[in-house]
Write a protein that holds these residues in place. Structure first.
Motif, PDB file in Angstrom:
ATOM      1  N   VAL A 172      49.465 -71.953 -54.126  1.00  0.00           N
ATOM      2  CA  VAL A 172      50.573 -72.460 -53.302  1.00  0.00           C
ATOM      3  C   VAL A 172      50.091 -73.650 -52.461  1.00  0.00           C
ATOM      4  O   VAL A 172      50.654 -74.734 -52.529  1.00  0.00           O
ATOM      5  CB  VAL A 172      51.159 -71.344 -52.415  1.00  0.00           C
ATOM      6  CG1 VAL A 172      52.256 -71.897 -51.503  1.00  0.00           C
ATOM      7  CG2 VAL A 172      51.718 -70.220 -53.294  1.00  0.00           C
ATOM      8  N   LEU A 173      49.040 -73.441 -51.685  1.00  0.00           N
ATOM      9  CA  LEU A 173      48.544 -74.554 -50.864  1.00  0.00           C
ATOM     10  C   LEU A 173      47.848 -75.617 -51.715  1.00  0.00           C
ATOM     11  O   LEU A 173      47.802 -76.778 -51.338  1.00  0.00           O
ATOM     12  CB  LEU A 173      47.575 -74.043 -49.788  1.00  0.00           C
ATOM     13  CG  LEU A 173      48.130 -72.995 -48.805  1.00  0.00           C
ATOM     14  CD1 LEU A 173      47.069 -72.629 -47.774  1.00  0.00           C
ATOM     15  CD2 LEU A 173      49.402 -73.486 -48.123  1.00  0.00           C
ATOM     16  N   GLY A 174      47.272 -75.196 -52.838  1.00  0.00           N
ATOM     17  CA  GLY A 174      46.588 -76.151 -53.702  1.00  0.00           C
ATOM     18  C   GLY A 174      45.125 -76.373 -53.359  1.00  0.00           C
ATOM     19  O   GLY A 174      44.509 -77.338 -53.806  1.00  0.00           O
ATOM     20  N   LEU A 175      44.581 -75.470 -52.565  1.00  0.00           N
ATOM     21  CA  LEU A 175      43.154 -75.551 -52.250  1.00  0.00           C
ATOM     22  C   LEU A 175      42.347 -75.079 -53.458  1.00  0.00           C
ATOM     23  O   LEU A 175      42.897 -74.538 -54.418  1.00  0.00           O
ATOM     24  CB  LEU A 175      42.835 -74.687 -51.029  1.00  0.00           C
ATOM     25  CG  LEU A 175      43.617 -75.035 -49.756  1.00  0.00           C
ATOM     26  CD1 LEU A 175      43.476 -73.932 -48.725  1.00  0.00           C
ATOM     27  CD2 LEU A 175      43.137 -76.358 -49.181  1.00  0.00           C
ATOM     28  N   MET A 176      41.061 -75.254 -53.384  1.00  0.00           N
ATOM     29  CA  MET A 176      40.183 -74.907 -54.502  1.00  0.00           C
ATOM     30  C   MET A 176      39.252 -73.778 -54.066  1.00  0.00           C
ATOM     31  O   MET A 176      38.728 -73.810 -52.947  1.00  0.00           O
ATOM     32  CB  MET A 176      39.364 -76.153 -54.848  1.00  0.00           C
ATOM     33  CG  MET A 176      38.318 -75.997 -55.891  1.00  0.00           C
ATOM     34  SD  MET A 176      37.422 -77.589 -55.997  1.00  0.00           S
ATOM     35  CE  MET A 176      36.112 -77.098 -57.109  1.00  0.00           C
ATOM     36  N   GLU A 177      39.088 -72.786 -54.910  1.00  0.00           N
ATOM     37  CA  GLU A 177      38.123 -71.743 -54.560  1.00  0.00           C
ATOM     38  C   GLU A 177      36.713 -72.302 -54.705  1.00  0.00           C
ATOM     39  O   GLU A 177      36.360 -72.890 -55.736  1.00  0.00           O
ATOM     40  CB  GLU A 177      38.274 -70.502 -55.433  1.00  0.00           C
ATOM     41  CG  GLU A 177      37.226 -69.446 -55.061  1.00  0.00           C
ATOM     42  CD  GLU A 177      37.557 -68.033 -55.486  1.00  0.00           C
ATOM     43  OE1 GLU A 177      38.480 -67.847 -56.298  1.00  0.00           O
ATOM     44  OE2 GLU A 177      36.868 -67.114 -54.987  1.00  0.00           O
ATOM     45  N   ALA A 178      35.932 -72.126 -53.655  1.00  0.00           N
ATOM     46  CA  ALA A 178      34.540 -72.586 -53.695  1.00  0.00           C
ATOM     47  C   ALA A 178      33.704 -71.503 -54.358  1.00  0.00           C
ATOM     48  O   ALA A 178      33.761 -70.351 -53.949  1.00  0.00           O
ATOM     49  CB  ALA A 178      34.039 -72.858 -52.284  1.00  0.00           C
ATOM     50  N   VAL A 181      56.156 -72.775 -53.013  1.00  0.00           N
ATOM     51  CA  VAL A 181      56.493 -71.689 -52.083  1.00  0.00           C
ATOM     52  C   VAL A 181      57.703 -70.925 -52.592  1.00  0.00           C
ATOM     53  O   VAL A 181      57.722 -69.685 -52.626  1.00  0.00           O
ATOM     54  CB  VAL A 181      56.773 -72.260 -50.667  1.00  0.00           C
ATOM     55  CG1 VAL A 181      57.456 -71.222 -49.783  1.00  0.00           C
ATOM     56  CG2 VAL A 181      55.480 -72.724 -50.021  1.00  0.00           C
ATOM     57  N   LYS A 182      58.729 -71.673 -53.003  1.00  0.00           N
ATOM     58  CA  LYS A 182      59.957 -71.018 -53.471  1.00  0.00           C
ATOM     59  C   LYS A 182      59.677 -70.232 -54.741  1.00  0.00           C
ATOM     60  O   LYS A 182      60.169 -69.111 -54.908  1.00  0.00           O
ATOM     61  CB  LYS A 182      61.044 -72.072 -53.691  1.00  0.00           C
ATOM     62  CG  LYS A 182      61.542 -72.607 -52.361  1.00  0.00           C
ATOM     63  CD  LYS A 182      62.774 -73.473 -52.486  1.00  0.00           C
ATOM     64  CE  LYS A 182      63.278 -73.841 -51.087  1.00  0.00           C
ATOM     65  NZ  LYS A 182      64.254 -74.909 -51.087  1.00  0.00           N
ATOM     66  N   LYS A 183      58.899 -70.811 -55.634  1.00  0.00           N
ATOM     67  CA  LYS A 183      58.574 -70.128 -56.890  1.00  0.00           C
ATOM     68  C   LYS A 183      57.791 -68.839 -56.623  1.00  0.00           C
ATOM     69  O   LYS A 183      57.980 -67.820 -57.300  1.00  0.00           O
ATOM     70  CB  LYS A 183      57.753 -71.079 -57.775  1.00  0.00           C
ATOM     71  CG  LYS A 183      57.657 -70.635 -59.213  1.00  0.00           C
ATOM     72  CD  LYS A 183      56.974 -71.704 -60.040  1.00  0.00           C
ATOM     73  CE  LYS A 183      56.603 -71.122 -61.404  1.00  0.00           C
ATOM     74  NZ  LYS A 183      55.648 -71.964 -62.101  1.00  0.00           N
ATOM     75  N   ALA A 184      56.927 -68.873 -55.621  1.00  0.00           N
ATOM     76  CA  ALA A 184      56.121 -67.688 -55.284  1.00  0.00           C
ATOM     77  C   ALA A 184      56.932 -66.659 -54.496  1.00  0.00           C
ATOM     78  O   ALA A 184      56.458 -65.539 -54.279  1.00  0.00           O
ATOM     79  CB  ALA A 184      54.890 -68.112 -54.480  1.00  0.00           C
ATOM     80  N   GLY A 185      58.118 -67.048 -54.053  1.00  0.00           N
ATOM     81  CA  GLY A 185      58.969 -66.121 -53.303  1.00  0.00           C
ATOM     82  C   GLY A 185      58.473 -65.826 -51.904  1.00  0.00           C
ATOM     83  O   GLY A 185      58.785 -64.777 -51.337  1.00  0.00           O
ATOM     84  N   ALA A 187      51.891 -66.829 -45.099  1.00  0.00           N
ATOM     85  CA  ALA A 187      50.934 -66.381 -46.114  1.00  0.00           C
ATOM     86  C   ALA A 187      51.091 -64.876 -46.325  1.00  0.00           C
ATOM     87  O   ALA A 187      51.615 -64.175 -45.450  1.00  0.00           O
ATOM     88  CB  ALA A 187      49.508 -66.687 -45.646  1.00  0.00           C
ATOM     89  N   PRO A 188      50.635 -64.359 -47.462  1.00  0.00           N
ATOM     90  CA  PRO A 188      50.625 -62.899 -47.627  1.00  0.00           C
ATOM     91  C   PRO A 188      49.882 -62.261 -46.453  1.00  0.00           C
ATOM     92  O   PRO A 188      48.766 -62.657 -46.134  1.00  0.00           O
ATOM     93  CB  PRO A 188      49.846 -62.697 -48.934  1.00  0.00           C
ATOM     94  CG  PRO A 188      49.964 -63.990 -49.655  1.00  0.00           C
ATOM     95  CD  PRO A 188      50.047 -65.065 -48.613  1.00  0.00           C
ATOM     96  N   GLY A 189      50.526 -61.323 -45.781  1.00  0.00           N
ATOM     97  CA  GLY A 189      49.918 -60.744 -44.580  1.00  0.00           C
ATOM     98  C   GLY A 189      50.479 -61.323 -43.308  1.00  0.00           C
ATOM     99  O   GLY A 189      50.301 -60.755 -42.239  1.00  0.00           O
ATOM    100  N   GLY A 190      51.125 -62.498 -43.399  1.00  0.00           N
ATOM    101  CA  GLY A 190      51.910 -62.959 -42.259  1.00  0.00           C
ATOM    102  C   GLY A 190      51.382 -64.112 -41.438  1.00  0.00           C
ATOM    103  O   GLY A 190      52.052 -64.533 -40.490  1.00  0.00           O
ATOM    104  N   ILE A 191      50.204 -64.653 -41.738  1.00  0.00           N
ATOM    105  CA  ILE A 191      49.730 -65.812 -40.978  1.00  0.00           C
ATOM    106  C   ILE A 191      50.569 -67.032 -41.375  1.00  0.00           C
ATOM    107  O   ILE A 191      50.803 -67.289 -42.557  1.00  0.00           O
ATOM    108  CB  ILE A 191      48.230 -66.063 -41.233  1.00  0.00           C
ATOM    109  CG1 ILE A 191      47.395 -64.961 -40.565  1.00  0.00           C
ATOM    110  CG2 ILE A 191      47.803 -67.437 -40.713  1.00  0.00           C
ATOM    111  CD1 ILE A 191      45.908 -65.067 -40.794  1.00  0.00           C
TER     112      ILE A 191
END
Ligand SMILES: [Fe+2]
Length: 300
Positions: free
Chosen positions: A26-32, A232-236, A258-262
């Motif tokens: 969603v944010l488009g960050l990369m997992e390190a 965001v919309k696609k992820a609901g 975010a999932p969990g509410g942040i």
């Protein structure tokens, strides 16, 4: 001000996989690709080894805000001043410093109970961002501005006056805007570091169960914001605020939970400031347009 930038965040998540999916898809960050003995996972957005450390926890909440100093001498002066002022400053072990990819750090709590980690000497690895959803880049500084950190964070500060004094008189940030939004008993104080980003850290004068009011990441274009809104919309995922533009930092953004509410603000077009010719402002509106807030369970 002696803080160079807001360098990283440590975030606790009940479901770290869900948070990582949110961060990457969603944010488009990369997992390190970093191994961690304690099972933390890491998100990167630029040439820093990570900007967000996502750790398993019983509650989704902010664990710590990492503030960077330009060198050991600046950092040591601030640590000494904090100790002299009676703050309980804990020096991080070499192993914990290695986890954070820094040369040295201390941790302590601000007067409102938020944990801050003060560090110097980030160990960059220069691997380019390779966003899994094609985000071209995040605005974190360039050769002209220097490092501007990952974005900004707004922390709860029910002990407002003492917390403002802590950050401005001891930590080394400076106030850029004092906002009294049209909500009873609300105040947000925005502070900048020694880089052109209009604010890096802000304080809200109310408590928050997540230990953070929101965090912000910035992309380069309106199209990137629109594409993120589509994801965001696609992820609901629930929007906390519709598209809008803020006063003070001019950020054109939306807010997603975010999932969990942040709450995460996703924006572009943030103001860059020459602090030599800036006079701190006092504002009575938070937005130029938009940002219609929708608090789940309250007004939905
Ligand atoms: Fe913000």
């Amino acid at each position: 001000m002696t803080v160079a930038s807001i360098g990283y965040l440590r975030i606790a998540a009940q479901d770290t996989s869900a948070w990582m999916d949110f961060g990457t898809q969603v944010l488009g960050l990369m997992e390190a690709p970093r191994e961690d003995a304690q099972g933390a996972r890491f998100l990167r957005m630029d040439n820093h080894p990570f900007r967000f450390m996502v750790e398993s926890g019983e509650q989704d909440r902010m664990l710590a805000t990492g503030l960077e100093y330009r060198g050991k001498s600046d950092w040591q002066s601030v640590c000494d001043a904090l100790s002299e002022a009676g703050h309980n400053v804990t020096t991080g072990s070499a192993e914990e410093a290695q986890r954070r990819c820094v040369s040295g750090y201390v941790s302590l709590q601000d007067p409102s109970g938020n944990t801050v980690e003060l560090y110097y000497g980030r160990k960059l690895d220069y691997a380019p961002l390779n966003s899994p959803v094609g985000v071209k880049g995040f605005v974190t500084g360039d050769e002209y501005t220097g490092d501007m950190g990952f974005g900004h964070a707004v922390l709860p500060a029910p002990d407002m006056e003492a917390t403002i004094a802590f950050y401005t008189e001891l930590i080394g940030l400076a106030v850029c805007d004092d906002l009294y939004p049209p909500i009873p008993d609300s105040r947000v104080v925005f502070m900048h570091a020694d880089n052109p980003r209009q604010h890096s850290l802000a304080l809200y004068n109310q408590p928050h169960p997540a230990g953070v009011v929101h965090i912000m990441v910035e992309v380069e274009t309106l199209d990137e914001v629109g594409l993120a809104l589509d994801r965001v919309k696609k992820a609901g995922l629930p929007l906390l605020a519709s598209l809008g533009r803020h006063v003070n930092d001019n950020m054109c953004s939306f807010y997603v939970l975010a999932p969990g509410g942040i709450a995460v603000e996703y924006g572009y077009d943030g103001l860059l400031v020459d602090w030599d010719s800036y006079t701190p402002t006092v504002s009575t509106e938070g937005d130029l347009w938009g940002h219609e807030y929708s608090f789940p369970g309250v007004n939905d």
